[in-house]
Design a protein around this motif. Structure first.
Motif, PDB file in Angstrom:
ATOM      1  N   TYR A 111       7.489   0.203   0.594  1.00 43.40           N
ATOM      2  CA  TYR A 111       6.323   0.874  -0.111  1.00 43.40           C
ATOM      3  C   TYR A 111       6.203   2.253   0.213  1.00 43.40           C
ATOM      4  O   TYR A 111       6.063   2.616   1.529  1.00 43.40           O
ATOM      5  CB  TYR A 111       4.755   0.009   0.322  1.00 43.40           C
ATOM      6  CG  TYR A 111       3.748   0.616  -0.408  1.00 43.40           C
ATOM      7  CD1 TYR A 111       3.344   0.212  -1.723  1.00 43.40           C
ATOM      8  CD2 TYR A 111       2.718   1.254   0.253  1.00 43.40           C
ATOM      9  CE1 TYR A 111       2.135   0.583  -2.494  1.00 43.40           C
ATOM     10  CE2 TYR A 111       1.436   1.611  -0.293  1.00 43.40           C
ATOM     11  CZ  TYR A 111       1.451   1.394  -1.782  1.00 43.40           C
ATOM     12  OH  TYR A 111       0.164   1.902  -2.415  1.00 43.40           O
ATOM     13  N   CYS A 112       6.117   3.125  -0.721  1.00 46.13           N
ATOM     14  CA  CYS A 112       5.804   4.633  -0.555  1.00 46.13           C
ATOM     15  C   CYS A 112       4.432   5.027  -0.703  1.00 46.13           C
ATOM     16  O   CYS A 112       3.781   4.715  -1.660  1.00 46.13           O
ATOM     17  CB  CYS A 112       6.597   5.176  -1.508  1.00 46.13           C
ATOM     18  SG  CYS A 112       6.412   7.134  -1.356  1.00 46.13           S
ATOM     19  N   CYS A 119       3.427   8.113  -2.806  1.00 45.15           N
ATOM     20  CA  CYS A 119       3.334   8.189  -4.195  1.00 45.15           C
ATOM     21  C   CYS A 119       2.471   6.537  -4.588  1.00 45.15           C
ATOM     22  O   CYS A 119       2.334   6.435  -5.903  1.00 45.15           O
ATOM     23  CB  CYS A 119       4.663   7.763  -4.789  1.00 45.15           C
ATOM     24  SG  CYS A 119       5.957   9.294  -4.639  1.00 45.15           S
ATOM     25  N   ALA A 159      14.379   4.557  -1.361  1.00 45.73           N
ATOM     26  CA  ALA A 159      13.680   4.966  -0.304  1.00 45.73           C
ATOM     27  C   ALA A 159      14.626   6.229   0.302  1.00 45.73           C
ATOM     28  O   ALA A 159      14.175   7.244   1.085  1.00 45.73           O
ATOM     29  CB  ALA A 159      13.503   3.966   0.781  1.00 45.73           C
ATOM     30  N   HIS A 182      12.535   9.226  -2.910  1.00 45.34           N
ATOM     31  CA  HIS A 182      11.427   8.856  -1.631  1.00 45.34           C
ATOM     32  C   HIS A 182      11.906   9.054  -0.373  1.00 45.34           C
ATOM     33  O   HIS A 182      11.379   8.701   0.380  1.00 45.34           O
ATOM     34  CB  HIS A 182      10.867   7.625  -1.943  1.00 45.34           C
ATOM     35  CG  HIS A 182      10.538   7.360  -3.392  1.00 45.34           C
ATOM     36  ND1 HIS A 182       9.319   7.492  -3.808  1.00 45.34           N
ATOM     37  CD2 HIS A 182      10.989   6.833  -4.507  1.00 45.34           C
ATOM     38  CE1 HIS A 182       8.834   7.303  -4.919  1.00 45.34           C
ATOM     39  NE2 HIS A 182      10.004   6.819  -5.528  1.00 45.34           N
ATOM     40  N   HIS A 198       9.480  10.740   1.762  1.00 44.19           N
ATOM     41  CA  HIS A 198       8.099  10.331   1.690  1.00 44.19           C
ATOM     42  C   HIS A 198       7.808   9.480   2.760  1.00 44.19           C
ATOM     43  O   HIS A 198       8.831   8.743   3.095  1.00 44.19           O
ATOM     44  CB  HIS A 198       7.795   9.656   0.346  1.00 44.19           C
ATOM     45  CG  HIS A 198       7.995  10.674  -0.885  1.00 44.19           C
ATOM     46  ND1 HIS A 198       7.834  10.443  -2.252  1.00 44.19           N
ATOM     47  CD2 HIS A 198       8.117  11.933  -0.774  1.00 44.19           C
ATOM     48  CE1 HIS A 198       8.134  11.280  -3.060  1.00 44.19           C
ATOM     49  NE2 HIS A 198       8.062  12.412  -2.473  1.00 44.19           N
ATOM     50  N   THR A 247       7.442   5.867   3.763  1.00 43.04           N
ATOM     51  CA  THR A 247       7.657   4.617   3.572  1.00 43.04           C
ATOM     52  C   THR A 247       7.535   3.704   4.722  1.00 43.04           C
ATOM     53  O   THR A 247       7.659   3.972   6.009  1.00 43.04           O
ATOM     54  CB  THR A 247       8.948   4.414   2.606  1.00 43.04           C
ATOM     55  OG1 THR A 247      10.000   4.748   3.704  1.00 43.04           O
ATOM     56  CG2 THR A 247       8.820   5.431   1.576  1.00 43.04           C
TER      57      THR A 247
END
Length: 625
Positions: free
Chosen positions: A37-38, A41, A50, A54, A57, A59
Motif C-alpha cells: 500500500y502506497c 498515493c 513499489a 512508487h 513513495h 509503502t
C-alpha cells in the motif's frame, strides 16, 4: 499454488483475509497481486510497482495499512457514536423548546381571544350605559318641557272658554238679570289676562353625543404586541469587572450582550434573563437586571460577605457563554486586579493612545476605617461627593455603604484635616442613608436648611448653577431636580429609560460656563448635556473600554476651558473630553491605581480630587489645564 492463480473454491490456509479482501490483481503488471500500500498515493500496489513508479513513495504491507485504516475507521465510528447522546440530548431540549413554544402560542392565542372578548363586553357595557344615560337625560328634559306645555295648554283652554262665553254674552241683549253673570266673566277675564304663564322655554333641545373614536381607533390599531427576540444563550456573552471580583457591600455590575444564532447583536429587549449569585450555603445575593431595550442588559448586585461564589447568567433557562462564573468577593480590592482594571495609560495597551499630559498623584486623603465610629480621615467603602468650598478647602461628603454612617469632612488643599460635621439621624441637620432630601450646611458645617423633602427618592449628586440654583440628581427616580436655595422647586426633567431625555441610574452633575447641566448616566454608559430647561444638547459615550467609552460613568467636573472630566467607575480611570464630547486624554492614575472612582472635583490650584471607593480614600492628582 501461486498467489495469482488461486481457485475460487480453494480452502488452503494460504487464502488469508488479506487475499480474500484485498489481494486483487495489479492492473499495471499482469500476474501480480497488490500486496503493498502506497500511503502517499493512497493506492494498492504490487512489488513491481513499489520498485518502479512508487520507488520514492512510502509503502508498506497492505495488511498493516488495512489494520491502520480500520483503526482509524473505528476511531471515527466511536467519535460519531459519541455524538449520538449529544444529538439525543439536543433533540430532547429542542422538542421541549418547541413544545414550550407551541404551548406559549396556544396561551397567547387564548389571551388574545379573552382580551378581545373582555373588550367587547366592556364596549357593550359602555354602550348600555350611554343608552341609559341618553334615556335618563331625555326623560328629565322631556318632563320639564311637557309640564310647561301642559300649563300653557291649560291656560290657553281657560282663556278660550271664557272668551267664548263672554262673546256670547255680549252678542245678546243687555239685561239686569245677566249683570251678575257678566260681572263674573269680567273678573275671570281680568285674572286670565294677568295670570303668569311660562312663555319662555324652561329647557333646551340639546342632546349631543361626544364620541372620541379617532384616538380609540388608533389605540386599537396598536393594541397588543407579540414580543420575542432572536437571542440564543450559546452566542450571548457577558463582560465587566463584576464577572470576576467585587467588594463586600459595593454594587458590582455585569453587562450582558444578547446575540442571535449567527453571533450578530440583538437590537431589541425583553429577553428572559435570570441571574443568580449563589453563596456556599446556597443563598442568593441581592441583584437587579436592567433592560435597556437595545439587546444589552446590566445585572447589578451586591454581596455582603466575603468568599467564593458562583455567578450564573441564564438566557431562556440556558447558561450563556462562560456561565456559571467563579466570583471572588473580598473586603478590599485585589491590588493585582486593580492594576489589571486600571485603564489609565500608565501601561500601554494596543489601540489606545498614550496620555500626552504628564499628570501624577500628589497625595491621598484618608484610609479605611475599622470601627463603627469613624475617626477623622477614615472612610469605609465610601460612595461620596466631593466639592470645593469658596475658601479653597476640599469638602468631602461621605456615605459609608457598610456602616451607613454619613458625615462631612473638610480638608485643606494640602490634605490636612480641618473639621467634620453631621451626625447620624433623620432630623434636620442630621444625615442618614438612604434619605429623601438634601441638607444645606454653611462652610463651617452649620446646618442651614433642607430641600427636596417629599419629592426626592434617592438623591446622589449635587451641584450649583450660575444662578445659585441647587441641582440634585435623583438616582432612584432617574430625574434631575432644580431647586432654589429656599427649597422651592424650579423645574425637573428626566425619567427611567434609555431615551435622549431619560436616565438609568444617573449619578452626578456638573455645570459649565454656559450654565448647561452635565449628567453622568450610569447604566446607559454615557454623559448627557442639557439646557437648564431640560432640553438635550449633547450625548457622548458608549459601553466599552476604548477611548471615549464608559463602563458606568460616575463623577463629573468641568474646567475653566469647558473640558469635561469624567470618572469611569467600571474601568477605574478618569477621562478628559472637550466641550463637544470628543476624547482628549486620561488623568494619569497609574502611580496609585483607582478602584471604582465616584465623585470628583477640581481644586482652586488645578488639581483633580476623586473619591476612590474601592480603596476607601480620596486621591488628589495633578491636572494641567
Amino acid at each position: 499454488m501461486e498467489a495469482g492463480h488461486l481457485s475460487p473454491d480453494s480452502s488452503n490456509e494460504e487464502c488469508t483475509v488479506l487475499e480474500a479482501l484485498s489481494g486483487l490483481a495489479c492492473h499495471t503488471h499482469t500476474g501480480k497481486v497488490t500486496e503493498l500500500y502506497c500511503s502517499g498515493c493512497e493506492v494498492c500496489v504490487c512489488e513491481v510497482c513499489a520498485l518502479g513508479e512508487h520507488a520514492d513513495h512510502p509503502t508498506g504491507p497492505l495488511l498493516a495499512a488495512l489494520g491502520t485504516h480500520r483503526d482509524g475507521l473505528q476511531e471515527r465510528l466511536t467519535a460519531a457514536q459519541n455524538r449520538l447522546p449529544q444529538i439525543s440530548e439536543a433533540l430532547v431540549s429542542l422538542r421541549e423548546i418547541l413544545q414550550q413554544l407551541t404551548n406559549q402560542r396556544a396561551l397567547i392565542e387564548e389571551d388574545i381571544h379573552v382580551s378581545f372578548e373582555e373588550l367587547h363586553k366592556t364596549l357593550d357595557v359602555r354602550k348600555s350605559v350611554l343608552l341609559m344615560e341618553l334615556e335618563v337625560t331625555y326623560g328629565l328634559k322631556q318632563k320639564v318641557l311637557q309640564a310647561q306645555l301642559d300649563t300653557l295648554l291649560h291656560g290657553q283652554g281657560g282663556i278660550v272658554d271664557t272668551c267664548t262665553q263672554t262673546e256670547k254674552a255680549l252678542s245678546g241683549e243687555a239685561r239686569a238679570a245677566s249683570l251678575q253673570a257678566e260681572r263674573g266673566l269680567g273678573e275671570r277675564l281680568r285674572d286670565l289676562a294677568s295670570q303668569g304663564l311660562p312663555f319662555q322655554a324652561e329647557e333646551n333641545d340639546q342632546l349631543d353625543l361626544l364620541m372620541e373614536t379617532e384616538g380609540l381607533r388608533k389605540s386599537i390599531h396598536k393594541l397588543g404586541t407579540i414580543i420575542t427576540t432572536s437571542a440564543v444563550a450559546s452566542q450571548s456573552e457577558a463582560s465587566g469587572v463584576g464577572l470576576e471580583q467585587c467588594i463586600v457591600g459595593l454594587p458590582a455590575c455585569v453587562t450582558i450582550m444578547t446575540r442571535d444564532k449567527a453571533g450578530g447583536p440583538c437590537r431589541s429587549g425583553n429577553a428572559i434573563l435570570s441571574a443568580e449569585v449563589c453563596t456556599p450555603d446556597g443563598s442568593v445575593a441581592d441583584g437587579e437586571i436592567l433592560d435597556y431595550k437595545n439587546g444589552t442588559y446590566d445585572f447589578v448586585y451586591t454581596v455582603n460577605k466575603e468568599g467564593e461564589f458562583s455567578l450564573a447568567l441564564r438566557l431562556y433557562d440556558q447558561h450563556i457563554k462562560g456561565s456559571p462564573f467563579r466570583l471572588r468577593v473580598t473586603r478590599s480590592p485585589d491590588p493585582e486586579g486593580a492594576k489589571r482594571r486600571g485603564k489609565s495609560p500608565g501601561s500601554k495597551k494596543k489601540g489606545r493612545k498614550e496620555n500626552p499630559i504628564e499628570d501624577d498623584l500628589i497625595f491621598r486623603i484618608g484610609e479605611r476605617g475599622r470601627s463603627v465610629h469613624l475617626n477623622k480621615g477614615e472612610f469605609t467603602n465610601l460612595q461620596g461627593c466631593v466639592g470645593i468650598l469658596q475658601c479653597g478647602r476640599i469638602l468631602i461628603v461621605c456615605v459609608c455603604v457598610c456602616l451607613s454612617l454619613p458625615h462631612g469632612q473638610i480638608f485643606s488643599n494640602e490634605g490636612e484635616f480641618h473639621s467634620r460635621f453631621g451626625v447620624r439621624g433623620r432630623s434636620p441637620g442630621q444625615l442618614q442613608r438612604p434619605t429623601g432630601w438634601v441638607s444645606i450646611f454653611s462652610s463651617e458645617g452649620k446646618y442651614k436648611a433642607k430641600l427636596g423633602s417629599g419629592r426626592l427618592m434617592g438623591p446622589k449628586g449635587v451641584s450649583v448653577d450660575q444662578n445659585g440654583h441647587v441641582i440634585v440628581v435623583d438616582n432612584k427616580a432617574c430625574t434631575v431636580f432644580i431647586f432654589q436655595p429656599t427649597g422651592k422647586l424650579v423645574s425637573k426633567f428626566g425619567s427611567r429609560g434609555n431615551g435622549d431625555k431619560q436616565f438609568a441610574g444617573p449619578h452626578f452633575a456638573a455645570v459649565n460656563n454656559n450654565n448647561e447641566i452635565i449628567v453622568t448616566d450610569f447604566h446607559n454608559h454615557s454623559v448627557k448635556v442639557f439646557t437648564p430647561e431640560g432640553e438635550l444638547l449633547l450625548k457622548f459615550g458608549s459601553n466599552g473600554e476604548g477611548n471615549g467609552q464608559f463602563n458606568a460613568p460616575t463623577g463629573v467636573a468641568v474646567d475653566v476651558n469647558g473640558n469635561i472630566i469624567v470618572a469611569d467607575w467600571g474601568n477605574s480611570r478618569i477621562q478628559v473630553f472637550d466641550g463637544s464630547g470628543s476624547f482628549l486624554s486620561y488623568i494619569n492614575t497609574s502611580a496609585d491605581p483607582l478602584y471604582g472612582p465616584q465623585g470628583l472635583a477640581l481644586t482652586s490650584d488645578g488639581h483633580v480630587v476623586v473619591a476612590d471607593s474601592g480603596n476607601h480614600c480620596f486621591k488628589v492628582y495633578r491636572y494641567l489645564q
